[in-house]
Design an enzyme around this catalytic site. Structure first.
Site, short mmCIF file in Angstrom:
data_model
loop_
_atom_site.label_atom_id
_atom_site.label_comp_id
_atom_site.label_asym_id
_atom_site.label_seq_id
_atom_site.Cartn_x
_atom_site.Cartn_y
_atom_site.Cartn_z
N TYR A 123 66.35 19.78 21.33
CA TYR A 123 66.61 18.38 21.03
C TYR A 123 67.54 18.17 19.68
CZ TYR A 123 63.13 17.01 24.47
OH TYR A 123 62.82 16.84 25.83
N LYS A 168 59.86 31.28 26.19
CA LYS A 168 60.51 32.14 27.23
C LYS A 168 61.27 33.19 26.97
CE LYS A 168 61.47 32.20 31.95
NZ LYS A 168 60.54 32.45 32.96
N ASP A 201 56.58 29.02 32.20
CA ASP A 201 56.34 28.64 33.67
C ASP A 201 54.95 29.03 34.14
OD1 ASP A 201 57.24 31.19 32.81
OD2 ASP A 201 58.31 31.69 34.70
N ASP A 225 57.31 18.81 25.24
CA ASP A 225 57.50 17.43 26.02
C ASP A 225 57.05 17.46 27.49
OD1 ASP A 225 58.21 14.95 25.92
OD2 ASP A 225 60.39 15.18 25.90
N ASP A 229 53.41 16.06 28.88
CA ASP A 229 53.25 14.84 30.12
C ASP A 229 52.38 15.55 31.26
OD1 ASP A 229 54.86 13.15 28.66
OD2 ASP A 229 55.92 12.83 30.51
#
Ligand code: NAD
Length: 331
Positions: A123, A168, A201, A225, A229
């Site tokens: 971001y 990752k 993942d 983010d 959620d």
């Protein structure tokens, strides 16, 4: 007397923030509310969604309560107001708890916190490209990573003393590699805290299969983010998901949800995510007694199940839920 910058924003932000203001007023603690506008309407007149004056006005307060803003995807050069604000205020830790409240259909015994780096990552806002290829720059810096890692480990020390570092690093070896390396360095300062390293993942799969195993998860901006959620979905959805944005000297508190244009203006937005964010703000301001009373009132209202908004299967309005929470809190 606490000075609070109120930034309702757009859509249901303009419904849930006035509701949260009513809750705060009902405590009798004494608040001075100072409204500040940011977002698309401001962009149309100022060429930016968050002018410097807005940042300065917010910082004149003890904390900020933020609703949500709409980020139109088809307006060139438009930057999300909340992403801009987080960086401008340097509130580097986006803290998103997910907790099982007593409510039918909710996964039980979940009590975790996603600690998301809030100022860089994917971001960063550094983007370029043309019609054939496009690039967004993933920025990881040692300084910001040290801050978020230390925040996560300090938080874990007050909780179940377990931190999951989600990256990752096997694929994004430079960026995620540095994030992982710095988190592990900070971990050495906290030998009492158990550390688990997961690829994002697998972290997401585990979140669905055994969310109870998590305590604090520290991760980069985009990963946090998405993961937060996901965790919100396990415990009742966005209508119940609060967050805080914490810097060295300032805190901004906001529901995780966006402006929800599909239900905006109908008076049915669930205000509880904003109330739980208000609870986090009360704790930040040292009003722990009222923070506890507010959370207990929310738990009573949820477990009673009589006054719930449609997202939770009820038919109550935003103001019905607000009235009931205020009444329950004052009993
Ligand atoms: P959203 O969170 O606004 O809504 C997703 C879904 O959840 C919708 O169906 C909505 O009705 C429902 N929902 C969300 N909050 C709810 C509540 N309190 N009560 C009941 N139902 C609720 O996400 P979106 O639709 O992807 O985004 C809409 C706009 O909000 C976009 O412009 C997006 O950029 C913006 N957004 C802003 C923020 C922020 O300001 N912090 C965060 C996310 C999205």
């Amino acid at each position: 007397m606490h000075k609070i910058a109120l930034v309702p924003g757009d859509g249901i932000g303009r419904e849930v923030i006035p509701a949260a203001m009513r809750v705060l007023e009902s405590t009798g603690i004494g608040f001075e509310f100072n409204p500040v506008e940011v977002g698309f309407d401001v962009f149309k007149t100022h060429g930016t969604s968050v002018p410097d004056e807005a940042v300065e006005a917010i910082l004149e307060n003890d904390a900020c309560l933020f609703g949500a803003t709409t980020t139109p995807v088809d307006v060139k050069n438009y930057r999300s107001a909340i992403v801009t604000l987080r960086r401008a205020l340097n509130v580097y830790a986006n803290v998103r708890p997910a907790k099982s409240y007593p409510f039918p259909g909710v996964r039980e015994s979940i009590d975790l916190v996603v600690v998301r780096e809030n100022t860089e990552g994917l971001y960063s806002g550094i983007e370029y490209g043309n019609n054939d290829s496009a690039f967004t720059v993933w920025v990881i810096k040692r300084k910001a990573t040290e801050k978020i890692a230390r925040y996560a480990f300090e938080l874990a020390m007050k909780r179940k003393r377990h931190v999951t570092i989600a990256t990752k690093a096997n694929i994004m070896r430079k960026t995620c590699g540095l994030f992982r390396e710095v988190c592990l360095e900070v971990a050495e300062e906290y030998p009492e805290v158990e550390v688990n390293q997961l690829f994002i993942d697998v972290a997401a799969m585990n979140m669905v299969m055994k969310p109870q195993a998590y305590d604090v998860i520290v991760t980069a901006n985009l990963f946090g983010d998405i993961l937060s959620d996901l965790s919100a979905g396990l415990v009742g959805g966005l209508g119940l998901a609060p967050s805080s944005n914490i810097g060295d000297n300032f805190g901004l508190f906001e529901p995780v949800h966006g402006s929800a244009p599909d239900i905006a203006g109908k008076g049915i937005a669930n205000p509880i995510a904003a109330f739980l964010s208000t609870k986090l703000m009360l704790d930040y301001l040292g009003e722990n007694n009222w923070a506890e009373r507010l959370e207990e009132a929310i738990i009573d209202v949820l477990s009673d199940g009589q006054v719930l908004t449609p997202d939770l299967g009820g038919s109550a309005s935003t103001s019905d839920v607000t009235d009931t929470v205020i009444k329950t809190m004052k009993l």
